[in-house]
Design an enzyme around this catalytic site. Structure first.
Site, PDB file in Angstrom:
ATOM      1  N   LYS A  83      24.817 -27.648  -3.283  1.00  0.00           N
ATOM      2  CA  LYS A  83      24.544 -26.635  -4.303  1.00  0.00           C
ATOM      3  C   LYS A  83      25.729 -26.503  -5.246  1.00  0.00           C
ATOM      4  CE  LYS A  83      23.466 -23.309  -1.394  1.00  0.00           C
ATOM      5  NZ  LYS A  83      23.441 -24.056  -0.106  1.00  0.00           N
ATOM      6  N   CYS A 167      21.652  -7.645   3.947  1.00  0.00           N
ATOM      7  CA  CYS A 167      22.310  -8.809   4.541  1.00  0.00           C
ATOM      8  C   CYS A 167      23.627  -8.516   5.248  1.00  0.00           C
ATOM      9  CB  CYS A 167      22.505  -9.921   3.504  1.00  0.00           C
ATOM     10  SG  CYS A 167      23.615  -9.504   2.154  1.00  0.00           S
ATOM     11  N   MET A 168      24.376  -7.480   4.858  1.00  0.00           N
ATOM     12  CA  MET A 168      25.677  -7.317   5.525  1.00  0.00           C
ATOM     13  C   MET A 168      26.009  -5.871   5.850  1.00  0.00           C
ATOM     14  SD  MET A 168      27.885  -5.936   3.192  1.00  0.00           S
ATOM     15  CE  MET A 168      26.916  -5.042   2.002  1.00  0.00           C
ATOM     16  N   MET A 342      23.624 -13.523   9.352  1.00  0.00           N
ATOM     17  CA  MET A 342      22.379 -12.754   9.334  1.00  0.00           C
ATOM     18  C   MET A 342      21.750 -12.552  10.711  1.00  0.00           C
ATOM     19  SD  MET A 342      22.220 -11.905   6.251  1.00  0.00           S
ATOM     20  CE  MET A 342      24.004 -12.022   6.253  1.00  0.00           C
ATOM     21  N   GLY A 379      26.709 -13.907   2.678  1.00  0.00           N
ATOM     22  CA  GLY A 379      25.826 -14.850   2.001  1.00  0.00           C
ATOM     23  C   GLY A 379      25.863 -14.796   0.499  1.00  0.00           C
ATOM     24  N   GLN A 380      26.536 -13.791  -0.088  1.00  0.00           N
ATOM     25  CA  GLN A 380      26.567 -13.642  -1.539  1.00  0.00           C
ATOM     26  C   GLN A 380      28.005 -13.657  -2.043  1.00  0.00           C
ATOM     27  OE1 GLN A 380      23.210 -11.077  -3.232  1.00  0.00           O
ATOM     28  NE2 GLN A 380      23.638 -10.039  -1.311  1.00  0.00           N
TER      29      GLN A 380
END
Length: 796
Positions: A83, A167-168, A342, A379-380
């Site tokens: 990516k 998510c967190m 996650m 994840g971000q």
């Protein structure tokens, strides 16, 4: 020839991209920083996950034409995943949003920015208490800070929350409950120094491949490092692991209590570390973040029932493997790094499991040395820097402050020059509550009337969207505003769409998973009439100011977002033509810096980040004026705030004695389990090639061709039992909804009997119509990893 880390990661990533493109590398991967063409290069963090890899962006004729890894960056040392090598392509999808769109007569139609801003301002003026902003861990720090100031300092309603709640949030509450302050004490160098890497339910090989490669490279070079993958399904990570331990869904609590039980039973806990630096904690009723003290004897007694026999019988992990794990933690010579993401966080007992991982490390003394400690991953790209540090959560204020604390509100009002009492002491609506209220009529408790969505796609990413998103379509009284770069599932129901600038089309600052703050400059122009999200917020605020809305004035009557030039003159940055007359990011960042010292998250001046590839806070200044980052926190000699002679000092301790908390949590069953009607567990997640809802990666041909659609991973025996073959289309159905997908048997992952897996990136196959919206009672984070489903052929 032995393949080193650089060759391994780069060749794997490029092979995937080239293969997907039919054997021809795309233009974005064909150049390097030494290419002879007239290409200008500058730094930026990658736009995708929380790893925070740095890239060099090559620009020619006003367009990004090349991406290469930044060899000066400590995070990735010049390496990128598939990516990352293709990140420049996210700017150039053919369907970029380029003009504001307003729904008229059921259709989105182009309008001017002036009309669009008036519409937003009118919605706020009509119901300021019912206006909410729903943002993201992809917000830059200045973007989140501007939204925070607008909502809490201007509208006084606290209705702001991010998709990072999904998510967190449980990682946040886990750190707070254990140390009294959020975010990891450790850093990525742990992957270079650990003897054992334990992965608690996270597929690091696909989700954080550059970090995972640091450990693989050491193994390939002959280092003695063990990888132990603990999960509910085999993944690509399992293929690289020395041991794979499979447990029944939701029984990770049992495993962690079982390890702690054995450490005590075998007298293998680190008495010196615990007696000097730890206290014990237990739940209260009702549950609360900080619980209440318990004695060591109470802790031992509470763990007594978590015998190897019980844990093995309920979790599916053998007694031998359980003893093996406990034996690793019992060895003081080993350096053990635990990571999770996650699988632990998206859990109806997410806070509990987070604290239990910390507890095992603290009880065994595996903390505070390079390679030895617990490290959560995100994840971000700025879930840490923006959401957790700026505090863009319904209950939070910048720098670790809370809206419920009188002193914290007063502190923020002073720093923002607001009249006393401007900031509301009542927390706003967290994500699930916000969307629940938005999707109900006002008469039925639906108090949120308007939501402004920025940098996220909740129509696809929220759980149980049949309850939390799609009912909006039948509620004419509700109004949805979306700032985004491409059409999404969310824009399909939007009433107003605002086209945004993306990544290097604007200035920005992110904060990654290891406390590293990263800055970049605008390098290309956004397409058409797309504009920066910070500008959008300030422009709306100015509309409210001009309309006489008191909240947009500080206590001196000045505009809430007053920005002045070097001569002290106000710059009308709310006018798009004047926005880049000054560096608004720098101004907002310098204002925000004042908030960061209370919790020892000190940030350096903006220009220090311009010169660096990120700095890890706390960043402190020495007597000569130089600024220095901190790699490891709470350890003497490594953290500048630890007192001399303390050894370790948890200086934000909830017990007010510089001690970390070792928590006990009893095992709690899941809210939903398979039964005769819905006999299978469903877990959802991501894949290597696509990111989140594929809003960006789905526009990159190389990535989209490599993974064009979602699928349902199924165990071969379960499929045979139902007469299902590889490639068959099936219906996956829960008590909440259903979707149709093709089956992939013996694919990348191997779910055990009784379970299935579906990635959530595909907007044409919305698995979140199926998922559960039950949340952790502390963090309010939903559980996407466990719900009961049935899988049938269509028409059955």
């Amino acid at each position: 020839m032995q393949l080193d880390r650089r060759s391994f990661v780069k060749s794997a990533a490029m092979a995937a991209a080239v293969s997907a493109a039919g054997g021809k590398p795309g233009a974005l991967s064909a150049l390097t920083a030494s290419s002879p063409r007239d290409v200008t290069w500058d730094k930026a963090p990658c736009r995708f996950c929380g790893t925070g890899c740095h890239v060099q962006v090559g620009v020619e004729d006003g367009k990004v034409v090349a991406i290469t890894g930044d060899e000066r960056a400590d995070v990735n040392k010049g390496l990128l995943c598939v990516k990352g090598y293709n990140v420049g392509g996210i700017l150039y999808g053919p369907d970029r949003l380029t003009t504001p769109l307003l729904r008229k007569n059921g259709r989105l139609q182009p309008i001017s920015w002036d009309e669009a801003l008036d519409v937003v301002a009118e919605r706020i003026l009509a119901d300021p208490e019912g206006f909410a902003i729903y943002g993201s861990g992809q917000w830059t720090i200045p973007e989140g800070y501007a939204c925070q100031k607008l909502i809490k300092g201007g509208l006084s309603n606290n209705n702001i929350d991010p998709n990072a709640r999904l998510c967190m949030a449980s990682a946040v509450t886990g750190f707070l409950a254990t140390y009294g302050v959020d975010e990891p004490a450790s850093c990525y160098e742990d992957f270079d120094d650990c003897d054992v890497l334990i992965l608690w339910g996270n597929n690091m090989a696909e989700m954080h491949p550059v970090l995972f490669s640091r450990v693989l490279d050491r193994k390939h070079r002959g280092a003695s490092v063990r990888i132990i993958d603990i999960g509910t399904r085999r993944t690509r990570t399992s293929d690289f692991a020395d041991r794979y331990l499979e447990f029944e869904p939701h029984t990770d609590q049992l495993l962690l209590n079982g390890i702690a039980h054995l450490l005590l039973a075998d007298d293998a806990w680190n008495k010196d570390f615990v007696e000097k630096h730890c206290a014990f904690r237990k739940n209260t009723e009702p549950l609360s973040l900080f619980g209440e003290p318990m004695s060591f004897d109470e802790y031992r007694a509470a763990l007594a029932e978590y015998t190897p026999e019980r844990v093995a019988a309920q979790s599916g992990v053998s007694i031998d493997d359980l003893r093996m794990l406990a034996g690793l933690f019992a060895d003081p010579e080993l350096r053990i790094t635990s990571t999770w993401c996650m699988g632990v966080n998206q859990h109806t007992r997410g806070t509990a499991v987070n604290t239990q991982i910390h507890a095992v490390h603290l009880l065994s003394g595996h903390f505070g040395r390079p390679g030895d400690g617990p490290t959560s991953l995100t994840g971000q790209p700025s879930a840490c820097g923006t959401v957790r540090e700026v505090g863009t959560l319904a209950h939070a204020l910048p720098g670790g402050r809370l809206v419920a604390k009188d002193a914290h509100r007063a502190d923020v009002e002073k720093l923002w020059n607001l009249p006393a009492g401007r900031i509301n002491k009542v927390p706003g609506t967290h994500t699930v509550a916000m969307w629940d209220q938005f999707c109900r009529p006002k008469k039925d408790g639906g108090d949120v009337s308007t939501i402004w969505v920025q940098v996220t796609n909740p129509g696809q990413s929220l759980p149980n969207t049949n309850r939390l998103f799609f009912p909006k379509d039948d509620l004419d009284e509700k109004f949805l505003i979306v700032s985004d770069v491409y059409p999404t599932v969310t824009t399909e129901l939007a009433d107003l769409v605002l086209p945004s600038a993306m990544w290097v089309e604007k200035n920005g600052i992110f904060g990654n998973s290891e406390r590293r703050t990263q800055q970049w400059f605008k390098q290309v122009e956004p397409p058409g009439d797309a504009r920066d999200d910070v500008w959008q917020v300030i422009a709306v605020a100015r509309r409210l100011y001009d309309a006489g809305f008191d909240g947009m004035r500080d206590k001196d009557g000045d505009f809430l977002f007053t920005i002045r030039d070097g001569d002290g003159r106000e710059v009308p940055v709310w006018e798009w033509e004047r926005y880049y007359d000054v560096n608004v990011d720098r101004e907002l960042f310098e204002e925000y810096r004042a908030f960061t010292r209370m919790k020892h998250k000190d940030l350096a001046p903006y220009d220090e980040y311009v010169a660096a590839r990120g700095l890890r806070w706390p960043v402190v200044q020495d007597a000569e004026g130089s600024w220095h980052e901190t790699q490891w926190r709470f350890a003497e000699g490594l953290d500048p705030y630890v007192a001399e002679g303390a050894g370790f000092q948890f200086y934000h301790s909830t017990s007010k004695d510089d001690r970390a908390q070792i928590w006990f949590h009893p095992y709690t069953p899941p809210p939903e389990s398979p039964d005769d009607e819905f006999p299978l567990w469903l877990s959802t997640g991501r894949v290597l090639e696509q990111w989140h809802t594929a809003t960006m990666t789905g526009r990159v041909p190389q990535l989209q061709q490599a993974m064009p659609s979602a699928y349902l991973e199924m165990n071969r025996a379960d499929a045979a039992e139902r007469g299902i073959q590889n490639g068959d289309r099936v219906i996956v159905r829960s008590r909440r909804g259903e979707t149709e997908l093709p089956v992939w048997i013996d694919g990348r992952g191997e779910p055990p009997r009784g379970s299935v897996f579906v990635p959530f990136f595909d907007e044409t196959q919305l698995i979140n119509r199926v998922t559960l919206d039950a949340t952790c009672p502390i963090s309010k984070q939903p559980d996407y990893k466990k719900c009961a489903v049935q899988v049938t052929k269509p028409g059955v």
